[in-house]
Scaffold this active site. Structure first.
Site, PDB file in Angstrom:
ATOM      1  N   GLU A 281       0.819  -1.207   0.000  1.00 46.22           N
ATOM      2  CA  GLU A 281       0.000   0.000   0.000  1.00 46.22           C
ATOM      3  C   GLU A 281       0.854   1.258   0.000  1.00 46.22           C
ATOM      4  O   GLU A 281       1.930   1.288   0.586  1.00 46.22           O
ATOM      5  CB  GLU A 281      -0.889   0.031   1.254  1.00 46.22           C
ATOM      6  CG  GLU A 281      -1.884  -1.108   1.327  1.00 46.22           C
ATOM      7  CD  GLU A 281      -2.712  -1.088   2.604  1.00 46.22           C
ATOM      8  OE1 GLU A 281      -3.763  -1.711   2.612  1.00 46.22           O
ATOM      9  OE2 GLU A 281      -2.272  -0.450   3.590  1.00 46.22           O
TER      10      GLU A 281
ATOM     11  N   ASP B 298      -8.961  -3.614  11.629  1.00 48.98           N
ATOM     12  CA  ASP B 298      -8.417  -2.535  10.807  1.00 48.98           C
ATOM     13  C   ASP B 298      -8.298  -2.866   9.326  1.00 48.98           C
ATOM     14  O   ASP B 298      -7.622  -2.164   8.587  1.00 48.98           O
ATOM     15  CB  ASP B 298      -7.066  -2.084  11.361  1.00 48.98           C
ATOM     16  CG  ASP B 298      -6.031  -3.193  11.313  1.00 48.98           C
ATOM     17  OD1 ASP B 298      -6.390  -4.334  10.953  1.00 48.98           O
ATOM     18  OD2 ASP B 298      -4.861  -2.917  11.622  1.00 48.98           O
TER      19      ASP B 298
END
Lengths: 346, 346
Positions: free
Chosen positions: A66, A237
């Site tokens: 990411e 998360d």
């Protein structure tokens, strides 16, 4: 000749893993976290000025890579972070991270920093910053459920910033409790090992959940939790990874970082997309209340947002300039004549 | 103690500006470009396997900061690049760049490299790779319109890979022509200084346009250009920045890199969104023809795509492993117990 080449290079400050460890020793990990809380509050107060976007993710069968970019008025930052659960089988980290802070006015990168340790610090600083607005007044006891890599950072943050004195520890793995206890010994804390999450939450003013299983788990059920508590839920998360029972989420007042991201990644992924939530920047800027009564049950459904990495890099950059002892990387070309790039290579 | 810390760190190879210059000296800039052409062709042949996305851009009044990520089967890369036109007023570069190559299987970064010089090399290698499929056979003469930072790299690439012998140079700034001529002297090339773009294109088999003005310019008009020519149009590469007259674009066969990006950034931003184009990966994989006759007028409307940065980083990483002489950055944490991150900081 070397001199001629060096004049054509512009440097970027670099904080390696060892540099970060040395910086922490110099500043002190407690001071580091409490000063970082101030940077976080400043940036959350400037929420509207940030150019926010969802993270970019490249998925593969083994994991995800990411990029988390964010632009402020004066600085731009991004973090590179991977998540590869099978890495531990070959002795590698599941998650590694690094980040860059840049100057918006020139586009030049200013700082390249390791962010595996720094992310642990900013996650703990973010939790306690939110808890300043949400936790019961005069809280003294925290349950720490999940004693993995993040646990000691959370305990340090809540001890330093909120004055928590007693920690009730639980993990499905007794060795993790043992590791956490050893790391937190002789710091003026009362550390209590518990046999279950249910036991750990008994009498706790604050409950931090930070478990690692990548599944829709139910670490806390509704019936386990009394009123007058703040839940700092950090482990739920990403999509498919949650910690709280739906009934508990529905009963509590839920506070989050950035709605477009938390709806997908947070514990509230289990709720309808219009379930009531409060974005924390509106609490921090005084627009909306945080905790309104001692009896209130509050949840911070934290997933980690780019603004927090921005704050952390900005703080480290200021520390570096204050202490002036980091490495310099010759990352940028700076020829006398910008049109004569080829001349450098001749 | 130092040893204990070092065992907890995992390194990433680092190519600074000076390292890149040394690497170019060792390999030779002509060989570097021709070997990079092979890497580019390999990656364009694997086009379908890439996870492609438009670049991420953070705009500010002074400029733009971009991240260009791309994921392949085995590697992931991104480039950081800024564009700040006013930087030259304070002696800084308009554009600087760096990039990272990572391992998809583990998510670990493998290489951090300067990319200001490397981008110039990959842009030239991309142009000549495309020209292998598009330029007239036995081309000997190239017009070079715009003698800025990219010009010598283009000339070097076309000389080495396509055997171009004569360069007809033009720039609105005579000093730029002088700089380019000095850099390209004594390399077996015939260098002809021209007074206008119209003069420069006379008799040229290939016309490279690489001008810097950020506006919709008309460097080449339709009436200036005969058939039997390949136009390598590099300078029209962002919204509002073009080089070719619409009639010229409409008359020629236009080849591009990646349609979603080139429709916005290339010279074809002037044309309707369904104007005929050919994506070059379909030519390189043999699905569609490139040049079909000596008379054909072809245009490569190049804007620069992330796959080319990926190829460049992949090539540099292989060079680094072959020559084994780059720096190592302690960017990643590697503790014995991944759950004991806090132990590193104690």
């Amino acid at each position: 000749m070397d001199n001629a080449i060096n004049q054509s290079v512009s440097n970027v400050s670099f904080i390696s893993v060892n540099d970060m460890i040395q910086l922490l020793k110099r500043v002190g990990i407690e001071n580091f976290i409490s000063e970082l809380v101030e940077y976080l509050e400043q940036d959350y107060l400037n929420w509207a000025s940030f150019d926010k976007s969802p993270r970019f993710a490249a998925h593969s069968p083994e994991g995800v890579i990411e990029l988390m970019p964010i632009g402020g008025d004066e600085k731009f930052s991004f973090k590179y972070v991977n998540g590869h659960p099978k890495n531990t089988q070959s002795g590698l980290q599941t998650v590694t991270a690094f980040g860059v802070l840049s100057d918006v006015a020139t586009g030049y990168p200013l700082l390249l920093s390791e962010m595996t340790i720094l992310t642990a610090l900013r996650t703990a600083a973010t939790s306690v910053m939110m808890a300043k607005y949400l936790a019961p007044k005069n809280a003294t006891t925290m349950a720490m459920i999940g004693c993995g890599a993040q646990s000691e950072f959370q305990i340090t943050a809540f001890s330093k910033v909120l004055g928590i004195k007693t920690i009730r520890l639980y993990d499905i793995n007794p060795q993790a409790i043992q590791k956490c206890t050893e790391n937190m010994m002789n710091k003026g804390l009362t550390l209590i090992t518990c046999d279950s999450a249910q036991e750990a939450v008994k009498g706790a003013d604050i409950i931090t959940t930070c478990t690692a299983d990548k599944k829709n788990a139910t670490i806390l059920t509704n019936s386990m939790i009394t009123d007058s508590v703040h839940i700092n839920a950090i482990g739920g998360d990403c999509p498919g990874k949650t910690e709280l029972e739906i009934q508990l989420l529905s009963r509590a007042d839920v506070f989050i970082e950035y709605e477009p991201q938390t709806r997908i990644e947070g514990d509230i992924q289990q709720l309808p997309s219009d379930s009531p939530i409060t974005e924390m920047y509106r609490v921090i800027n005084g627009e909306l209340p945080g905790r309104t009564s001692p009896q209130q049950l509050t949840i911070f459904d934290g997933v980690g947002f780019a603004i927090e990495d921005y704050s952390a890099l900005r703080y480290v950059y200021d520390l570096v300039n204050k202490h002036g002892n980091c490495q310099q990387l010759g990352l940028l070309v700076n020829p006398d004549d910008p049109r004569n790039l080829f001349g450098l290579t001749a």
